[in-house]
Design a protein around this motif. Structure first.
Motif, PDB file in Angstrom:
ATOM      1  N   TYR A 169       0.831  -1.207   0.000  1.00  0.00           N
ATOM      2  CA  TYR A 169       0.000   0.000   0.000  1.00  0.00           C
ATOM      3  C   TYR A 169       0.865   1.257   0.000  1.00  0.00           C
ATOM      4  O   TYR A 169       0.523   2.264  -0.624  1.00  0.00           O
ATOM      5  CB  TYR A 169      -0.938  -0.006   1.221  1.00  0.00           C
ATOM      6  CG  TYR A 169      -2.273  -0.658   0.944  1.00  0.00           C
ATOM      7  CD1 TYR A 169      -3.347   0.083   0.470  1.00  0.00           C
ATOM      8  CD2 TYR A 169      -2.462  -2.026   1.139  1.00  0.00           C
ATOM      9  CE1 TYR A 169      -4.570  -0.510   0.204  1.00  0.00           C
ATOM     10  CE2 TYR A 169      -3.677  -2.633   0.882  1.00  0.00           C
ATOM     11  CZ  TYR A 169      -4.729  -1.870   0.407  1.00  0.00           C
ATOM     12  OH  TYR A 169      -5.930  -2.467   0.137  1.00  0.00           O
ATOM     13  N   ASN A 213       0.776   4.049  -2.872  1.00  0.00           N
ATOM     14  CA  ASN A 213       0.568   5.470  -2.604  1.00  0.00           C
ATOM     15  C   ASN A 213       1.667   6.321  -3.232  1.00  0.00           C
ATOM     16  O   ASN A 213       1.404   7.424  -3.733  1.00  0.00           O
ATOM     17  CB  ASN A 213       0.490   5.720  -1.094  1.00  0.00           C
ATOM     18  CG  ASN A 213      -0.906   5.523  -0.540  1.00  0.00           C
ATOM     19  OD1 ASN A 213      -1.776   6.379  -0.686  1.00  0.00           O
ATOM     20  ND2 ASN A 213      -1.132   4.372   0.084  1.00  0.00           N
ATOM     21  N   THR A 268      -6.413   4.865   0.781  1.00  0.00           N
ATOM     22  CA  THR A 268      -5.805   4.512  -0.507  1.00  0.00           C
ATOM     23  C   THR A 268      -6.878   4.300  -1.565  1.00  0.00           C
ATOM     24  O   THR A 268      -6.739   4.738  -2.713  1.00  0.00           O
ATOM     25  CB  THR A 268      -4.960   3.232  -0.361  1.00  0.00           C
ATOM     26  OG1 THR A 268      -3.976   3.432   0.656  1.00  0.00           O
ATOM     27  CG2 THR A 268      -4.265   2.898  -1.661  1.00  0.00           C
ATOM     28  N   ARG A 311      -8.188   7.666  -2.736  1.00  0.00           N
ATOM     29  CA  ARG A 311      -7.247   8.328  -3.653  1.00  0.00           C
ATOM     30  C   ARG A 311      -7.342   7.724  -5.049  1.00  0.00           C
ATOM     31  O   ARG A 311      -7.322   8.436  -6.052  1.00  0.00           O
ATOM     32  CB  ARG A 311      -5.815   8.183  -3.136  1.00  0.00           C
ATOM     33  CG  ARG A 311      -5.501   8.993  -1.900  1.00  0.00           C
ATOM     34  CD  ARG A 311      -4.005   9.013  -1.643  1.00  0.00           C
ATOM     35  NE  ARG A 311      -3.297   9.732  -2.692  1.00  0.00           N
ATOM     36  CZ  ARG A 311      -1.980   9.719  -2.841  1.00  0.00           C
ATOM     37  NH1 ARG A 311      -1.236   9.012  -2.023  1.00  0.00           N
ATOM     38  NH2 ARG A 311      -1.417  10.408  -3.804  1.00  0.00           N
TER      39      ARG A 311
END
Length: 325
Positions: free
Chosen positions: A72, A76, A136, A139
């Motif tokens: 993750y 990102n 996440t 986003r």
């Protein structure tokens, strides 16, 4: 020697020896074993829930969780890079492409808008790492929406570019008679003396003096809407509708090479110079119309003449002389 145990007999007011039967001994033993087992189980459960005791399965799950967190984190960072590239594309889209094609920029709030209404991430709640996963996912959803907005914008730009290409091809951008075929620019746009009445009147086009039979060229792409002699003043004449509000008229032809409904390209021969209709000598009377209004054709000869030639023809066209029609 085993200890002897007594109990007090209240009825007889005397102490008596406690006699342990076999059944009692077995009962006590079973009770002890049960209590020991329960205590051991509780201790085992307590150990399982402390960080000091991990089973192989716990260690495997812990490694998977750490690996997930790392993935993750990498995701990102990649989204940060995508955001940077996307921001650059959006900036060029708003401040370059859309400006060039006279399109309104897309507001920032429209590009960055989130998702309202129901909770889209409810199924991701309730876990140890829910915040990381939800942030996440949010986003990723926002980037996906930005990409969709940008894709629609580029589709619009592509259409505008195609329309721009059509516009550039449609604008009447060349002289209808080549310079080497010209005798003279007999008359320009504006007020001139009428050759028949000798009265000063507005001349709505330009007259190109040339020999009868000199080729006449379409000055832009379009469709021929008129190719006849039904207007007595223009004699044999052609009208081309170019689109985007542009039309051109070619008058006093000796003959046509096109017919109504025919599509033509800039530079195609559409007819030949003559002196039909209200004309004093062989020449081409040429007009440019934009949204129904006549405009000076001199402003459109940038496609096939040099700057020096343009200055010369402009001077000739602006002379106060007599028109040929």
């Amino acid at each position: 020697m085993a200890k002897v145990k007594y109990y007090y007999d209240a009825e007889n007011l005397a102490y008596r020896i406690i006699k342990n039967t076999r059944q009692k001994k077995i009962g006590y033993a079973l009770l002890f074993l049960a209590a020991s087992g329960l205590f051991g189980f509780l201790c085992f459960v307590a150990l399982l829930n402390t960080p000091y005791f991990e089973t192989p399965k716990d260690k495997l799950q812990a490694r998977e969780i750490e690996n997930m967190k790392l993935q993750y984190e990498i995701l990102n960072r990649r989204m940060d890079q995508v955001n940077e590239v996307l921001a650059n594309v959006e900036d060029r889209d708003n401040n370059l492409y859309r400006v060039y094609f006279n399109a309104s920029p897309i507001p920032e709030e429209q590009r960055k808008a989130g998702f309202g209404g129901v909770n889209r991430y409810k199924e991701l709640e309730g876990y140890n790492n829910s915040e990381l996963v939800i942030n996440t996912t949010k986003r990723l959803d926002v980037i996906s929406k930005e990409l969709a907005v940008q894709s629609r914008s580029l589709d619009e730009i592509a259409k505008l570019a195609k329309d721009k290409e059509k516009l550039l091809a449609a604008i009447p951008a060349i002289q209808p008679v080549k310079n080497e075929d010209l005798r003279a620019v007999a008359s320009g746009f504006g007020y001139r003396n009428d050759p028949f009445t000798k009265i000063r009147k507005f001349h709505a086009g330009m007259d190109f003096s040339a020999k009868t039979g000199t080729p006449i060229y379409a000055t832009g792409d379009g469709v021929v809407t008129v190719a006849d002699n039904r207007s007595s003043g223009y004699g044999n004449h052609i009208v081309i509708r170019h689109g985007f509000g542009y039309e051109t008229l070619y008058g006093h032809l000796s003959k046509y090479k096109v017919k109504a409904g025919q599509r033509v390209k800039r530079g195609d021969v559409i007819g030949y110079v003559g002196s039909t209709g209200r004309s004093e000598a062989p020449h081409l009377h040429y007009e440019v119309h934009k949204n129904g209004e006549v405009i000076n054709p001199i402003n459109f000869y940038y496609g096939n003449i040099s700057a020096k030639e343009y200055i010369l023809i402009s001077k000739l066209a602006n002379q106060e002389n007599q028109s040929l029609d």
